[in-house]
Design a protein around this motif. Sequence first.
Motif, PDB file in Angstrom:
ATOM      1  N   ILE A  28       0.838  -1.201   0.000  1.00  0.00           N
ATOM      2  CA  ILE A  28       0.000   0.000   0.000  1.00  0.00           C
ATOM      3  C   ILE A  28       0.873   1.251   0.000  1.00  0.00           C
ATOM      4  N   MET A  29       1.913   1.187   0.855  1.00  0.00           N
ATOM      5  CA  MET A  29       2.836   2.317   0.957  1.00  0.00           C
ATOM      6  C   MET A  29       3.393   2.682  -0.422  1.00  0.00           C
ATOM      7  N   GLU A  30       3.742   1.669  -1.207  1.00  0.00           N
ATOM      8  CA  GLU A  30       4.415   1.901  -2.492  1.00  0.00           C
ATOM      9  C   GLU A  30       3.454   2.154  -3.648  1.00  0.00           C
ATOM     10  N   HIS A  31       2.325   1.417  -3.662  1.00  0.00           N
ATOM     11  CA  HIS A  31       1.562   1.332  -4.911  1.00  0.00           C
ATOM     12  C   HIS A  31       0.098   1.763  -4.849  1.00  0.00           C
ATOM     13  N   LYS A  36       1.163  -5.318  15.902  1.00  0.00           N
ATOM     14  CA  LYS A  36       2.172  -5.079  14.861  1.00  0.00           C
ATOM     15  C   LYS A  36       1.528  -4.812  13.507  1.00  0.00           C
ATOM     16  N   LYS A  37       0.479  -5.589  13.200  1.00  0.00           N
ATOM     17  CA  LYS A  37      -0.137  -5.466  11.879  1.00  0.00           C
ATOM     18  C   LYS A  37      -0.825  -4.119  11.727  1.00  0.00           C
ATOM     19  N   THR A  38      -1.611  -3.727  12.735  1.00  0.00           N
ATOM     20  CA  THR A  38      -2.295  -2.440  12.621  1.00  0.00           C
ATOM     21  C   THR A  38      -1.284  -1.302  12.587  1.00  0.00           C
ATOM     22  N   LEU A  39      -0.192  -1.464  13.340  1.00  0.00           N
ATOM     23  CA  LEU A  39       0.838  -0.424  13.341  1.00  0.00           C
ATOM     24  C   LEU A  39       1.440  -0.262  11.942  1.00  0.00           C
ATOM     25  N   ALA A  40       1.796  -1.396  11.320  1.00  0.00           N
ATOM     26  CA  ALA A  40       2.388  -1.337   9.979  1.00  0.00           C
ATOM     27  C   ALA A  40       1.406  -0.721   8.989  1.00  0.00           C
ATOM     28  N   LEU A  41       0.137  -1.101   9.111  1.00  0.00           N
ATOM     29  CA  LEU A  41      -0.867  -0.563   8.194  1.00  0.00           C
ATOM     30  C   LEU A  41      -1.034   0.946   8.408  1.00  0.00           C
TER      31      LEU A  41
END
Lengths: 288, 381
Positions: A224-227, A263-268
Motif C-alpha cells: 500500500i505504501m508503495e503502490h 504489529k499489523k495495525t501499526l504497519a498498516l
Amino acid sequence: MTNLISAQSHIMVQGITGRRGRFHALQMLKTGSQIVGGTSPGKGGEWCFEGRLPVFDTVSDCIKSTNADVSVVFVPPHATADAILEAIEAGIKTIISITGSIPLQDMMVVKSVLKNSDSILVGPNSPGVLLPGIANAGIFPNDIALRGNVGVVSRSGTLCYEVLDTLKQNGIGVSAAIGIGDDQIIGIDFQSCLELFESDPHTDQIVLIGGPGGDSELKAASFIMEHVTKPVIAFVVGENLAPSIVRPFFSRSGSLSLASLGKKTLALKEAGVRIANKLNDIPILLSS
Amino acid sequence: MKLQEYQAKSILKSAGIPLPASTLATNAVQVKRIAAEIGYPVVLKAQTLESGRGSAGGVRIVHNEREIENISNEIFKVIINRHPVQFILVEKALTFMDEFYLAVISDLENSTPILRISEAGGATFLESSSFEDALVVDRPIDINTGLKDYQIREAITKMGIDPQLWKQFQLIAHKAYEVYRQYDATLVELNSLVLTEQNQVFVLDARISIDSQSLFRQESFADAFDPTYFGWEERQALKYYVDYHIFPGEVGCIVNGMGLAYLTLDQLLSLNTLPAAMIDIRGGATSTSTASSLEMLLLNPRVKVVLINIFGGMTRCDEAANGFLQALNRGLPRKPIFIRLEGTNGDSGLDLLHNNENMSFFGTTEALVNATAGWLRGEEL
C-alpha cells in the motif's frame, strides 16, 4: 474487476452434483449470475435444475460446450488439487476454490503449476468473488451487499459477510468483494487484490480485512505504501489477544494463531491506512 | 500434528535411515530387560510432545545395570508441562566426534519444501544465537521433480564434510525427503546427525510433524494422537470435524469460521469476559456436527451460558438449527443460549428455533456479545 470476473463471465461449477456444489449453483443461478454448467465425473450428459444446467465429465468438455472461463470448485479436499490442475490445463481463467483445508503438499504442486500458467487461483478456503448485482461466483449469502464503489478484500469468509452486512445496513455499496481464503498456502494475495482495486474505475475506497497468523497484512502494508493511492481502511481482528489467554489446546486444522500484538495495525497505520477498531467504525471511516 | 520421537524413529527406520538400536518401554522392569538386550551404556528418553524434556530430567544416560531401575522410576515420575511420562525410549548410547543438522521443512511463503543442512547439530542448533552463527544452507526442492543429488552436494560441500561421507549424507537426505512426501509431513527434522569414530553417520534424535489436513489419506496416524492429551471433548471435536479451543472463562461459543471466532473473542474481551470454549464448526457444517458441538458445551461444567454466532455462507442456518434442536432433545443440562443466525437460510433457521424458551435471539455480533456478557454480570435481559 474484469480481471477476475465480470458480467460477461461464463461461470461453471466443479462438483455440481455434490451436496454443496448443487446447492450453491442454484443460489448463484437465483442471484442472476451467468452460470453455464458444471462437472461431475461419471455424470456427464445429465442435467441439473430441470434442464437448466448441463453436467459434463471433464472441464474441457464443459468449456467446449459453454465457453466457461471461471470455475468455482466445490469438490472435497482430497480431490481439490486435481480439480484445480484440471481447470488450469483446460484453460480456465479464474479458478475459485471454495473447498479449504487442502493438504499442503497438494497446494505446493498446484502453486508450481500455476506459476507457469495464465490462470488465477482465488482461495482455497475462499467464499468466492462477489460483484453485487452482477455476479456471485462462490458462496456469499444472497443479497448481502449493495452495488457501489467500495472494494472489499478479506482472508476470512464469515468476517467478510459481517463487513458486507454492516456496509449494507449503512447504505454503503460495494464494487467487488474478494475472499482470498485463510489456508496456509493460497493463490491470489492481498497485494494482487489491492492492485486490482487500485486500477478498477468502479472502486473509490478499499476495505482490507485481516486476522492473526502469517504476515500477509504486513506485506499488504508495504504494498500500500508503495503502490496504492486510493484510501484504504483496515479491520484486523484478534490483534491484541494476549498469548496467555489463548491456549491452543487442540484443533483438527491448525491452532489459533498468536496475535501480532498490534504489529499489523501499526504497519498498516504507517502505510497511511485508517484502522477500524470495531465493525461499526468501518462505515464511519468510509463516510468521513 | 507432531509425532512422538519413537513414532518418528520407527518411520525413519523403515525408510532405511541408520539409527541406534532402541525400544519403547512402559515400566522400569521392561527398561532393564531392553537395556540388557541393547547393551550399556543406554540413553533413557521420556516420550513427550512437550518441549523442555531435557531440563525436566526426562533424558538420562545409564552406564550399568545397578542404576537402571532407579533412574527409570525417577523418569516415570517426571511431569513435563503437566503431562506425566508414560513411555521411555531405551536407546543405545553412541559416542561421536561431530554433530550435524539435516531437515526437510515446509516454506509456506514460497510454497515449496526446503532441504536445510547445518554444521551445527544438537541442542545448540536450536538456540537462536548459535543458529545465527552456524553455517546453514537452505535448498528449495521442486516438488514436481524431487530432491536432486547435486542439491545435497552443494549443501554438504559448504560444510567441509569429508567426501568419503558424502554417500551416507546423500542417502539420508533422500530418505528424509521420501518420508516427507510419503507421509504428508510438514517437517522431517534429523537433529542431530552424528559421526561416530567408525566414520558412520547415525540419526540420534528426530522430529516429524504430519499435515493434519492430509489425515484422510494418512490413516495410520488417525490414531496416533496420544490419548493422554485428549479428553472427551477433544475426541468429539475430532470426530465431528470441528475446531475446539479451550479458554479459562465461562461462555461456551459456537461460531462458523475463524474470522468470526476472533471477532466474537475480541468483543467478549473488550467486556472483560472470556470463553470457556470456542468451537468453530467451519464452513458447510452438518446438523450432526452442530448437535454435537452444542452437546459438548451443555455438558461442560465450566460453561454457564452458550453463545452461538453463525453467519452462513456455505453453512446453512436451517441445518445448523436442526442440529441445535437435536441436542436440546437429548435431556442434557439446560443453560441459557444466546443466538444469532444470519446469512444462508437464516430466516428458516430462526423459524425452527423461535419457540424455544431457552433461547434469546440477536441481530448482530455486538448485540449478541453484549447481552451474553451482561447476563454473566447478572443483568436482566
